[in-house]
Design an enzyme around this catalytic site. Structure first.
Site, short mmCIF file in Angstrom:
data_model
loop_
_atom_site.label_atom_id
_atom_site.label_comp_id
_atom_site.label_asym_id
_atom_site.label_seq_id
_atom_site.Cartn_x
_atom_site.Cartn_y
_atom_site.Cartn_z
N HIS A 186 4.90 -12.58 7.60
CA HIS A 186 4.86 -12.07 6.22
C HIS A 186 6.26 -11.68 5.75
CE1 HIS A 186 5.01 -8.27 8.46
NE2 HIS A 186 5.34 -7.66 7.33
N GLU A 222 32.24 0.30 12.98
CA GLU A 222 31.59 -0.41 11.86
C GLU A 222 31.12 0.55 10.78
OE1 GLU A 222 30.79 -3.21 15.41
OE2 GLU A 222 30.90 -1.06 15.06
N ASN A 251 11.62 -9.13 7.32
CA ASN A 251 12.05 -8.48 8.55
C ASN A 251 11.16 -9.03 9.66
OD1 ASN A 251 13.94 -6.83 7.26
ND2 ASN A 251 12.39 -5.31 6.79
N ASP A 270 0.81 -1.22 0.00
CA ASP A 270 0.00 0.00 0.00
C ASP A 270 0.84 1.26 0.00
OD1 ASP A 270 -2.28 -1.59 0.09
OD2 ASP A 270 -2.30 -1.64 2.28
#
Length: 369
Positions: A171, A325, A158, A83
């Site tokens: 999902h 990092e 994720n 969406d």
């Protein structure tokens, strides 16, 4: 003669650099830092009591999403257009007259969301094997379908609020683009260079080596191998590899898809069992580019999946990619071998199954479906 006793290198005690051939970069391993006390940020443990159905959750069957669309009453996987897509198919071309320091290119594509299951209180580790096979089949179908038009099809999940996922419903997302993104472009270059020099796909040879050494293998089947890679950056990062030469997920046989479902459930169960929580991570598939590359020689490519979990010491302590990092290079404390051993020693029965049985609750959640 100084009289000093010669100190022999021990990867568990002495800092050293490890080469990542997929990115042509080096990782600093500093295992001795695991001895330091932790007084930093503590994450709130993830919410374990997710309702099976929530009338306010836009991903549940039959519910209305933000754009007014109503989900079907699905009972397996469910796919819909994102969406709020990051890519759209009809964006105009930028102007061609550009300064070399201010370059801009056209970016077109589509973004889709794919629900794994109608229930919000399950994850891939708790789903039935055949339900996971249906997810894999849908992934393969999407790569084949979108790959006819787009150069790259990125499948990614994720999982968990710690990874920026605000919705617990199981999902993933699928973004297809007319350009090759930075990470797969770098991987393409590195795999091609190795293939040209050695005459064999980099990750095919790597899987053979890891299968022989065993020290970083977490789980394996006759067709698949999951390892904490030698060059891992994230504490419990894993690499999922087929044992034979496979270019794309759509090329997997029925038997290999069954095996993939099995090894995914086993790996993700071990993840969950590590700290007895629903383990957060970002994961995604990398395979040979598609679109115009379908008719090109992609022999240097090997299908693989990356899992990047952030947790380090416990369910409340994660690794931060900051400071050194961000400004110098990747660094890790726990060695990949120590991480693999920790995962290897975990049971393959999910902790929730054990808890349900201990409570006398009858059948475990998976068996109830």
């Amino acid at each position: 003669m100084s009289g000093k006793k010669e100190v022999r290198f021990d990867p568990k005690e002495h800092q050293h650099l490890r080469y990542n051939p997929l990115r042509d970069t080096w990782v600093l391993v500093s295992a001795h830092r695991m001895k330091r006390p932790w007084a930093g940020q503590v994450e709130k443990p993830p919410e374990e009591h997710t309702p099976r159905y929530d009338p306010r959750n836009p991903l549940c069957p039959g519910n209305t999403r933000a754009n007014g669309e109503v989900n079907s009453d699905y009972d397996s996987t469910f796919l819909f257009e994102n969406d709020f897509p990051a890519l759209q198919p009809d964006a105009p071309d930028p102007d061609s007259d550009q300064h070399p320091l201010f370059q801009c290119k056209a970016a077109r594509g589509v973004c889709k969301v794919m629900c794994f299951h109608p229930w919000s209180d399950v994850t891939l580790s708790l789903m039935k094997k055949q339900e996971v096979v249906k997810v894999i089949d849908k992934w393969a179908e999407l790569v084949e379908e979108l790959g006819t038009t787009y150069l790259w099809v990125q499948i990614f999940e994720n999982k968990g609020a710690m990874m920026g996922c605000s919705n617990p419903h199981p999902h993933c997302q699928v973004w297809a683009s007319n350009f090759l993104p930075n990470e797969p472009a770098l991987s393409d270059r590195c795999q091609r260079a190795y293939y040209q020099k050695h005459g064999e796909p980099l990750l095919l040879q790597y899987a053979k080596q890891e299968a022989e050494k065993k020290e970083r293998v977490v789980v394996e089947t006759s067709d698949w191998l999951a390892v904490v890679p030698y060059w891992a950056t994230w504490p419990y990062q894993t690499l999922l590899l087929p044992r034979r030469h496979v270019l794309r997920i759509s090329d997997l046989t029925t038997e290999e898809r069954e095996g993939l479902a099995d090894i995914m459930k086993r790996l993700l169960t071990k993840y969950d069992n590590l700290f007895e929580i629903s383990f957060p991570y970002s994961m995604g598939w990398h395979g040979a580019p598609t679109g115009p590359h379908l008719n090109k020689d992609n022999s240097h490519w090997q299908l693989h999946a990356h899992y990047y979990p952030p947790l380090l010491r416990s369910a409340t302590v994660k690794k931060f990619m900051v400071g050194y990092e961000m400004l110098a290079q990747e660094q890790r404390d726990l060695t990949p071998e120590q991480a693999a051993e920790n995962l290897q020693n975990l049971p393959e029965e999910h902790y929730k199954t054990r808890e349900n049985l201990e409570k006398g609750g009858g059948k475990e959640k998976e068996g109830e479906k």
